[in-house]
Structures are given as C-alpha cells and as structure tokens.
Scaffold this motif. Structure first.
Motif, PDB file in Angstrom:
ATOM      1  N   SER A  98       0.822  -1.282   0.078  1.00 45.38           N
ATOM      2  CA  SER A  98       0.086  -0.033  -0.036  1.00 45.38           C
ATOM      3  C   SER A  98       0.814   1.202  -0.168  1.00 45.38           C
ATOM      4  N   ALA A  99       0.478   2.328  -0.334  1.00 44.57           N
ATOM      5  CA  ALA A  99       1.038   3.827  -0.429  1.00 44.57           C
ATOM      6  C   ALA A  99      -0.262   4.692  -0.401  1.00 44.57           C
ATOM      7  N   GLY A 100       0.275   5.824   0.200  1.00 44.19           N
ATOM      8  CA  GLY A 100      -0.633   6.981   0.635  1.00 44.19           C
ATOM      9  C   GLY A 100      -0.345   7.893  -0.768  1.00 44.19           C
ATOM     10  N   SER A 101      -1.400   8.473  -1.042  1.00 50.86           N
ATOM     11  CA  SER A 101      -1.258   9.438  -1.929  1.00 50.86           C
ATOM     12  C   SER A 101      -1.118  11.114  -1.255  1.00 50.86           C
ATOM     13  N   VAL A 102      -0.338  11.709  -2.106  1.00 47.70           N
ATOM     14  CA  VAL A 102      -0.106  13.422  -1.684  1.00 47.70           C
ATOM     15  C   VAL A 102      -0.511  13.947  -3.066  1.00 47.70           C
ATOM     16  N   ASP A 103      -1.465  13.617  -3.791  1.00 41.57           N
ATOM     17  CA  ASP A 103      -2.063  14.103  -4.906  1.00 41.57           C
ATOM     18  C   ASP A 103      -3.255  13.900  -5.276  1.00 41.57           C
ATOM     19  N   GLU A 104      -4.215  15.040  -5.309  1.00 40.37           N
ATOM     20  CA  GLU A 104      -5.528  14.879  -5.551  1.00 40.37           C
ATOM     21  C   GLU A 104      -5.996  13.894  -6.531  1.00 40.37           C
ATOM     22  N   THR A 105      -5.108  13.843  -7.620  1.00 42.42           N
ATOM     23  CA  THR A 105      -5.559  13.062  -8.942  1.00 42.42           C
ATOM     24  C   THR A 105      -5.180  11.435  -8.699  1.00 42.42           C
ATOM     25  N   ILE A 106      -4.358  11.117  -7.638  1.00 38.96           N
ATOM     26  CA  ILE A 106      -4.465   9.892  -7.389  1.00 38.96           C
ATOM     27  C   ILE A 106      -5.113   9.332  -6.155  1.00 38.96           C
ATOM     28  N   GLU A 107      -6.196   8.768  -6.385  1.00 39.58           N
ATOM     29  CA  GLU A 107      -7.113   8.118  -5.572  1.00 39.58           C
ATOM     30  C   GLU A 107      -7.112   6.684  -4.796  1.00 39.58           C
ATOM     31  N   CYS A 184       7.301  14.380  -5.240  1.00 43.39           N
ATOM     32  CA  CYS A 184       6.743  13.101  -4.755  1.00 43.39           C
ATOM     33  C   CYS A 184       5.342  13.185  -4.591  1.00 43.39           C
ATOM     34  N   ARG A 185       4.731  12.069  -5.068  1.00 49.39           N
ATOM     35  CA  ARG A 185       3.126  12.284  -5.268  1.00 49.39           C
ATOM     36  C   ARG A 185       2.498  11.076  -4.461  1.00 49.39           C
ATOM     37  N   VAL A 186       3.542  10.098  -4.059  1.00 50.52           N
ATOM     38  CA  VAL A 186       3.062   8.899  -3.289  1.00 50.52           C
ATOM     39  C   VAL A 186       4.030   8.645  -2.121  1.00 50.52           C
ATOM     40  N   LEU A 187       3.614   8.077  -1.181  1.00 51.01           N
ATOM     41  CA  LEU A 187       4.600   7.939  -0.009  1.00 51.01           C
ATOM     42  C   LEU A 187       4.381   6.387   0.485  1.00 51.01           C
ATOM     43  N   ASN A 214      -5.540   9.068   1.058  1.00 50.12           N
ATOM     44  CA  ASN A 214      -5.303  10.284   0.559  1.00 50.12           C
ATOM     45  C   ASN A 214      -5.510  11.298   1.367  1.00 50.12           C
ATOM     46  N   ALA A 215      -4.449  11.907   2.249  1.00 59.49           N
ATOM     47  CA  ALA A 215      -4.770  12.906   3.257  1.00 59.49           C
ATOM     48  C   ALA A 215      -5.234  14.141   2.576  1.00 59.49           C
ATOM     49  N   LEU A 216      -4.960  14.570   1.353  1.00 59.04           N
ATOM     50  CA  LEU A 216      -5.495  15.719   0.639  1.00 59.04           C
ATOM     51  C   LEU A 216      -6.986  15.558   0.460  1.00 59.04           C
ATOM     52  N   LEU A 217      -7.397  14.633   0.265  1.00 60.18           N
ATOM     53  CA  LEU A 217      -9.002  14.201   0.172  1.00 60.18           C
ATOM     54  C   LEU A 217      -9.686  14.145   1.203  1.00 60.18           C
TER      55      LEU A 217
END
Length: 250
Positions: A98-107, A184-187, A214-217
């Motif tokens: 698993s990875a977390g998204s830090v980009d609103e377009t990666i859901e 970077c867009r995922v972590l 996705n914390a941004l969402l």
C-alpha cells in the motif's frame, strides 16, 4: 564481505537466520510484501516453507513457481530480507504494498508503478560503506524494463509517479508540503530501502503500489471510509494477479 567472518559466521548463516528457511528452497522470482497475505492478492496455491519470524511460502500461479514473503512493516526488516536473498537463487524481486497519495488526482484504489523512490528513511545509510553519510533525498529506481512490463500488465489507468519512503506514520503529515516540493506524489515506508538493497544484492527489483489513503482528500488512514477500504481490497484481489502474471513471465 569478510567482516562476517571476523565475527564468526558466514553470509549464508545470516541469510538462513533471517529467512528461516533453506536457502535453496527460494525460487528465482520472489514477491515481497510488508503485510499482504497471498490470498489477498489472488494467490491460492501457497505452501509454507519457513519456520522463522517471517511468513514465507512457495507458490504456483499460472503454472509458474515463485516465492512469496510477508516481512512486516518497515524499511529495516524488508531491506534485511532483500540482502538475505542474495544467498538464494532469487534473481528478480517484486515489491508490493500500500501507499498513500499526496496528489488529489491519485485516488484510493488506484495503481502506481513508480518511476523512482526517494529516501526519507534512516535505513538507506546502512547500505553504504560510510553510514555517516545522510541518504535523505537520494533517488532509487526500479528496473525500467520490469516496471514497463508491470504497467502494461495492469492495463487501465496506472500512475507512473515519483514517490518517497518515510519512516513515520504519526509525524509524516507535517512534512507533506516538503515531499510535494521534491516532486513526490505517493509515499510508503519501505520501497527506497528495498530498491537500494536490491542493487547491493545484485537482484533486479520492481515495485507496485495500490493506493490506500489520500490525506489531501480527507481520506487519511484514520479517516478513509470503510466502504472505500473494502472496495480497494476487492480491487486489489482482482487486479494484482495481472501484475503477478506479468512479473512471472520476465
């Protein structure tokens, strides 16, 4: 690596201790996961081969043999596993997690086949001759051909982003703007160390992520709706076999 002998043991002994199985039982292709069990990614034919702290199986998928290892969460144990694999028949490694998204377009539920991972962990420095050199910000790349094969196998929308491997859950959020400025867009927490250790071990390595949050969402690990998590796990079980099939044909 004569320093092992200095302390009274061999690389093979250390590898056996870490893996907890006969070294020659490991297959040419190895799938490494921090926590996903084989059945959660569509693997039904799995025979345990280890009796140590790792969970390790020899598996069959589409008439192809491979080894599947659940190491546990964190860069340290995953990197140790990869370094131990250099004493086995392993030649190709697929890291999945698993990875977390830090980009609103990666859901949540999206697939990422990263182009590169950046180190924001402390483990990577131990893979260098001088552990006093800080590796923060250094970039490590998966095998290009393997990544392309995985992206092709997954079909559909696959993100090819740059990611970063962090060492903390609690304290990562204050630094998300800094990670974004680094491109970077995922972590995640392991893959930079996995890639660097694979290079040290002479193993070709690849990485596939399924986005879990996705914390941004407003969908962090502690706030993502259960319905979305359930959907993501279902997608993972249905789609990951495509990546496995592509990997095992390499």
């Amino acid at each position: 690596m004569v320093y092992f002998q200095k302390y009274g043991f061999s690389k093979a002994q250390l590898s056996t201790f870490i893996l907890g199985c006969p070294l020659d039982a490991v297959q040419k292709h190895v799938v490494l996961a921090p926590c996903w069990q084989p059945e959660s990614v569509g693997i039904l034919d799995a025979v345990p081969i280890g009796d140590g702290r790792l969970s390790i199986w020899n598996c069959m998928f589409n008439q192809r043999n491979f080894t599947y290892i659940v190491a546990g969460v964190g860069a340290g144990i995953c990197a140790d596993v990869v370094m131990a694999l250099q004493e086995t028949p392993c030649q190709k490694l697929l890291f999945i997690g698993s990875a977390g998204s830090v980009d609103e377009t990666i859901e949540v539920g999206d697939w990422v086949v990263p182009e590169a991972m950046v180190s924001a962990d402390g483990l990577c420095r131990y893979l260098s001759d001088d552990c006093g050199v800080d590796c923060y910000g250094q970039e490590y790349r998966p095998h290009l051909g393997m990544q392309q094969t995985l992206a092709d196998a997954l079909h559909g929308t696959v993100h090819r982003e740059r990611g970063i491997s962090v060492e903390t859950l609690y304290s990562q959020f204050r630094h998300i703007p800094a990670f974004q400025k680094m491109g970077c867009r995922v972590l995640d927490m392991e893959s930079a160390a996995v890639l660097k250790s694979a290079t040290c071990a002479g193993i070709e390595a690849s990485v596939v992520f399924c986005i879990s949050d996705n914390a941004l969402l407003q969908q962090s690990l502690v706030t993502v709706p259960e319905t979305l998590t359930k959907q993501r796990k279902q997608v993972r079980q249905e789609v990951m076999p495509r990546a496995l099939d592509g990997f095992l044909q390499i």
